[in-house]
Design a protein around this motif. Structure first.
Motif, PDB file in Angstrom:
ATOM      1  N   PRO A  71       0.819  -1.213   0.000  1.00 39.40           N
ATOM      2  CA  PRO A  71       0.000   0.000   0.000  1.00 39.40           C
ATOM      3  C   PRO A  71       0.855   1.265   0.000  1.00 39.40           C
ATOM      4  N   TYR A  72       0.450   2.227  -0.813  1.00 40.98           N
ATOM      5  CA  TYR A  72       1.163   3.502  -0.959  1.00 40.98           C
ATOM      6  C   TYR A  72       0.263   4.613  -0.440  1.00 40.98           C
ATOM      7  N   LEU A  73       0.786   5.462   0.438  1.00 34.80           N
ATOM      8  CA  LEU A  73       0.014   6.551   1.010  1.00 34.80           C
ATOM      9  C   LEU A  73      -0.163   7.640  -0.050  1.00 34.80           C
ATOM     10  N   SER A  74      -1.387   7.803  -0.532  1.00 34.65           N
ATOM     11  CA  SER A  74      -1.640   8.735  -1.627  1.00 34.65           C
ATOM     12  C   SER A  74      -2.332  10.017  -1.186  1.00 34.65           C
ATOM     13  N   GLY A  75      -2.978  10.013  -0.014  1.00 34.74           N
ATOM     14  CA  GLY A  75      -3.677  11.214   0.440  1.00 34.74           C
ATOM     15  C   GLY A  75      -3.845  11.235   1.941  1.00 34.74           C
ATOM     16  N   VAL A  76      -3.775  12.425   2.519  1.00 34.91           N
ATOM     17  CA  VAL A  76      -3.980  12.616   3.957  1.00 34.91           C
ATOM     18  C   VAL A  76      -4.799  13.885   4.147  1.00 34.91           C
ATOM     19  N   LEU A  77      -5.857  13.781   4.950  1.00 31.16           N
ATOM     20  CA  LEU A  77      -6.708  14.933   5.244  1.00 31.16           C
ATOM     21  C   LEU A  77      -7.211  15.616   3.975  1.00 31.16           C
ATOM     22  N   GLY A  78      -7.492  14.817   2.963  1.00 32.51           N
ATOM     23  CA  GLY A  78      -8.023  15.347   1.724  1.00 32.51           C
ATOM     24  C   GLY A  78      -6.996  15.899   0.766  1.00 32.51           C
ATOM     25  N   LEU A  79      -5.721  15.910   1.142  1.00 34.17           N
ATOM     26  CA  LEU A  79      -4.650  16.406   0.282  1.00 34.17           C
ATOM     27  C   LEU A  79      -4.013  15.221  -0.441  1.00 34.17           C
ATOM     28  N   GLU A  80      -4.141  15.191  -1.756  1.00 37.20           N
ATOM     29  CA  GLU A  80      -3.654  14.069  -2.540  1.00 37.20           C
ATOM     30  C   GLU A  80      -2.254  14.336  -3.093  1.00 37.20           C
ATOM     31  N   ALA A  81      -1.415  13.320  -3.085  1.00 38.42           N
ATOM     32  CA  ALA A  81      -0.133  13.387  -3.790  1.00 38.42           C
ATOM     33  C   ALA A  81      -0.430  13.333  -5.283  1.00 38.42           C
ATOM     34  N   GLN A  82       0.131  14.264  -6.045  1.00 36.94           N
ATOM     35  CA  GLN A  82      -0.197  14.384  -7.462  1.00 36.94           C
ATOM     36  C   GLN A  82       1.049  14.242  -8.328  1.00 36.94           C
ATOM     37  N   GLN A  83       0.978  13.301  -9.270  1.00 39.54           N
ATOM     38  CA  GLN A  83       2.085  13.064 -10.186  1.00 39.54           C
ATOM     39  C   GLN A  83       2.403  14.315 -10.992  1.00 39.54           C
ATOM     40  N   GLN A  84       1.333  15.017 -11.459  1.00 37.99           N
ATOM     41  CA  GLN A  84       1.542  16.183 -12.304  1.00 37.99           C
ATOM     42  C   GLN A  84       2.278  17.292 -11.553  1.00 37.99           C
TER      43      GLN A  84
END
Length: 336
Positions: free
Chosen positions: A286-299
């Motif tokens: 599993p990869y952590l992609s978002g916390v508290l509604g803030l998403e990690a974005q590739q772009q």
């Protein structure tokens, strides 16, 4: 799709699956197509749509199958290496540099490029290997525990590990933490190194001599530790989109054997009701992609960095790392 297809093709070669069949041959064609589509993103973003890691992995997979790629494709990676495009804000991306160095070494050894380009690739690999030695931590790792096997494969592929003290220190560190490699993807990177091999060796495998001796095993479940522990969870966002830097700071009560993933789950049920997180399944876990509604974005080239206080990067993913009682874990939205 670039990285996943590249790993699949490497797996086919390692398992001696013939590419003569039309469906398998089409995978090579698709990978070449994805490499071109991936690079199309550079016109807008200045880098591949996915990452240089996946792009380098694609070139490596094609080379292992002895498939030629256009010189322009190779020079895209060479230019990125020469202009230090593989770096993260928190340090150099060892795994990316190592994958690209492996691809360069393969292209040279398999004689899939001309002599002039081969010399440039050889010089780039030499520089990468030197920077890896300079970046080795006191713990013996090149980058972190998961990037270390990739770096060690570069030393093995270039026949330069025996005379290198850093390689020996990395091997000692790897053996001490071998239990961290708990997924098929991470094991696939570490096992060749433990046997003194690299991914380049599968290019020269003589499959008719390989015995079909693989048998599945059932791993023993981890023993449960008695009692509970308290872990302090901190969420930081120093980037412009965030109204404030510290978004969350609370202690979480979990069982003594809990992983970081368990801590995150418990945090959604304890204390303030506003804690949320999202994950994405990857071959590494599993990869952590978002916390508290803030998403990690590739772009936007952002990711959630995992640290233990005060500022040490975790050597494992959220599904594997087991924090200690009283430990402070920091989730920090960062740029790469």
């Amino acid at each position: 799709e670039t990285g996943r297809l590249a790993l699949y093709l490497l797996g086919l070669r390692a398992s001696c699956s013939p590419l003569e069949h039309k469906p398998l041959r089409s995978l090579v064609t698709w990978l070449k197509y994805y490499l071109e589509e991936d690079w199309a993103g550079s016109r807008r973003h200045g880098h591949p749509i996915t990452s240089y890691y996946q792009y380098g992995l694609g070139v490596l997979a094609l080379c292992v199958h002895r498939k030629r790629v256009r010189e322009e494709v190779i020079r895209r990676l060479l230019t990125a290496e020469q202009h230090a495009k593989f770096g993260y804000s928190a340090g150099s991306a060892i795994d990316t540099a190592a994958v690209v160095a492996m691809a360069f070494t393969c292209l040279e050894q398999e004689r899939l490029v001309g002599s002039t380009l081969a010399a440039e690739l050889r010089a780039a690999v030499h520089g990468t290997r030197k920077r890896m030695v300079e970046a080795q931590g006191e713990d013996g790792f090149f980058g972190n525990i998961y990037s270390t096997p990739w770096a060690m494969q570069v030393f093995i592929a270039t026949n330069s590990c025996e005379a290198q003290g850093p390689y020996g220190r990395a091997m000692a560190a790897l053996l001490q933490h071998v239990g961290a490699f708990s997924t098929a993807a991470t094991l696939a990177q570490a096992l060749p190194v433990l046997h003194g091999r690299s991914y380049l060796h599968i290019a020269s495998m003589r499959c008719e001599e390989e015995l079909d001796t693989l048998t599945p095993i059932s791993p023993e479940p981890l023993s449960e530790l008695p009692g509970n522990k308290t872990v302090r969870l901190v969420v930081e966002c120093p980037l412009p989109p965030c109204p404030e830097r510290w978004l969350y700071d609370h202690s979480v009560l979990v069982p003594a054997s809990a992983t970081l993933l368990d801590v995150l789950r418990a945090a959604t049920e304890q204390g303030p009701p506003n804690f949320t997180f999202d994950t994405r399944d990857t071959p590494q876990g599993p990869y952590l992609s978002g916390v508290l509604g803030l998403e990690a974005q590739q772009q936007k080239r952002t990711y959630w960095q995992l640290l233990t206080a005060p500022s040490d990067s975790l050597q494992m993913g959220i599904g594997d790392y087991r924090p200690c009682d009283g430990e402070t874990l920091i989730l920090r939205l960062s740029e790469w």
